[in-house]
Design a protein around this motif. Structure first.
Motif, PDB file in Angstrom:
ATOM      1  N   LEU A  24       0.673  -1.346  -0.315  1.00  0.00           N
ATOM      2  CA  LEU A  24       0.248   0.035   0.048  1.00  0.00           C
ATOM      3  C   LEU A  24       1.410   1.020  -0.291  1.00  0.00           C
ATOM      4  O   LEU A  24       0.227   1.948  -0.740  1.00  0.00           O
ATOM      5  CB  LEU A  24      -0.853   0.178   0.866  1.00  0.00           C
ATOM      6  N   VAL A  27       2.258   2.072  -3.382  1.00  0.00           N
ATOM      7  CA  VAL A  27       0.881   2.650  -4.137  1.00  0.00           C
ATOM      8  C   VAL A  27       1.456   4.261  -3.909  1.00  0.00           C
ATOM      9  O   VAL A  27       0.855   4.959  -4.794  1.00  0.00           O
ATOM     10  CB  VAL A  27      -0.257   2.224  -3.662  1.00  0.00           C
ATOM     11  N   LEU A  28       1.133   4.604  -2.185  1.00  0.00           N
ATOM     12  CA  LEU A  28       1.491   6.241  -2.750  1.00  0.00           C
ATOM     13  C   LEU A  28       2.890   6.684  -2.755  1.00  0.00           C
ATOM     14  O   LEU A  28       2.900   7.762  -2.633  1.00  0.00           O
ATOM     15  CB  LEU A  28       1.191   6.143  -0.469  1.00  0.00           C
ATOM     16  N   CYS A 106      -5.654   8.878   4.262  1.00  0.00           N
ATOM     17  CA  CYS A 106      -5.686   8.490   2.386  1.00  0.00           C
ATOM     18  C   CYS A 106      -7.091   8.655   1.942  1.00  0.00           C
ATOM     19  O   CYS A 106      -7.633  10.081   0.485  1.00  0.00           O
ATOM     20  CB  CYS A 106      -5.506   6.863   1.589  1.00  0.00           C
ATOM     21  N   THR A 159       7.886   6.918   1.118  1.00  0.00           N
ATOM     22  CA  THR A 159       6.119   7.516   0.428  1.00  0.00           C
ATOM     23  C   THR A 159       7.344   8.711  -0.644  1.00  0.00           C
ATOM     24  O   THR A 159       6.006   9.337  -1.837  1.00  0.00           O
ATOM     25  CB  THR A 159       5.211   7.192   0.736  1.00  0.00           C
ATOM     26  N   VAL A 223      -6.111   2.952  -2.585  1.00  0.00           N
ATOM     27  CA  VAL A 223      -5.556   2.209  -0.601  1.00  0.00           C
ATOM     28  C   VAL A 223      -6.689   2.106  -0.058  1.00  0.00           C
ATOM     29  O   VAL A 223      -5.904   1.810   0.900  1.00  0.00           O
ATOM     30  CB  VAL A 223      -4.139   3.267  -1.180  1.00  0.00           C
ATOM     31  N   CYS A 226      -9.260  -0.667   0.113  1.00  0.00           N
ATOM     32  CA  CYS A 226      -8.078  -2.122   0.817  1.00  0.00           C
ATOM     33  C   CYS A 226      -7.562  -1.375   1.808  1.00  0.00           C
ATOM     34  O   CYS A 226      -7.629  -2.671   2.725  1.00  0.00           O
ATOM     35  CB  CYS A 226      -6.796  -1.615  -0.022  1.00  0.00           C
TER      36      CYS A 226
END
Length: 268
Positions: A24, A27-28, A106, A159, A223, A226
């Protein structure tokens, strides 16, 4: 090479004991590349996630470098700090439940970037006011992300910052006496940011700027979704534990009195 590939695989598909956070956060990291490409190319050579770059740009602008703005860099920095403070507050409130913290963070990021998308879509061209509004909204979003990732404290997955990650990649090599560089995860983080930057630049230059705003929004919603889905078994287990927990020995047993019926078994 085999160990590097294994580390990259374990980052994308982590073992149960590691938990679901690493993919996750990857992805960020892509989101960071997307947003910084968008801000640099569309908002006038300013970063909203890479604050090192903004500080350097401020120095360049003060020296008279054309195309750079002290005000824009300072606006991005101020917004980032406010977003980071908000992320720190979230961390204090939800830090014990990391998936909940990630989901809330998020979600708030997605709201800010959705607001930026609305502003960008509402005007035919970006004037000074719209430009600074977008810088502030995106800076808030990325400061929030950075603070949440810091609270989650997954090694090498900040990130937004890669300097320490890349330093560790080289400095920790075993052949030079280091403890091991975790090259798979660190390289994956660098590739994720580069992929985000490439994708953001391609969307801005060759597709449409509104699509460039929409791309990180979609990733953030994904995200958050999820994190919510992965957190559901944890919440359910907590409820089951609470229901199954025996009463505390010091708990009040309630009123105690003689059993129903006449005493000593005598009939009335």
């Amino acid at each position: 090479m085999r160990e590097t590939l294994r580390e990259a695989k374990d980052t994308l598909v982590p073992p149960r004991e590691v938990g679901p956070l690493p993919p996750l956060l990857i992805v960020l990291t892509v989101v960071t590349g997307l947003v910084d490409a968008l801000s640099y190319l569309e908002l006038g050579r300013v970063f909203v996630a890479n604050m090192t770059g903004n500080v350097v740009f401020t120095g360049f602008a003060l020296a008279g470098t054309p195309g750079l703005s002290v005000a824009a860099s300072m606006a991005a920095l101020a917004a980032f700090l406010v977003g980071a403070a908000a992320g720190g507050r979230l961390g204090a409130a939800f830090g014990d439940r990391k998936l909940l913290l990630l989901r809330v963070g998020c979600t708030l990021q997605a709201v800010l970037i959705a607001a930026a998308l609305v502003v960008a879509a509402a005007v035919s061209g970006l004037g000074t006011g719209e430009r600074y509004t977008l810088i502030l909204l995106l800076g808030l979003a990325m400061g929030l992300q950075n603070a949440v990732a810091r609270r989650l404290a997954v090694p090498d997955l900040t990130t937004t910052v890669l300097s320490q990650t890349l330093t560790g990649l080289a400095a920790d090599l075993r052949r030079f006496g280091g403890p091991g560089s975790r090259a798979g995860r660190r390289l994956l983080a660098a590739v994720a940011m580069a992929l985000g930057a490439f994708s953001g630049a391609t969307l801005v230059l060759q597709v449409h700027v509104l699509i460039a705003f929409a791309a990180p929004l979609v990733l953030l919603v994904g995200v958050a979704g999820c994190a919510y889905r992965l957190d559901r078994p944890t919440r359910a287990a907590g409820v089951r534990d609470e229901v199954a927990r025996p009463p505390h020995p010091d708990a009040d047993p309630g009123p105690v009195g003689p059993p129903d019926g006449p005493p000593d078994g005598k009939s009335v």
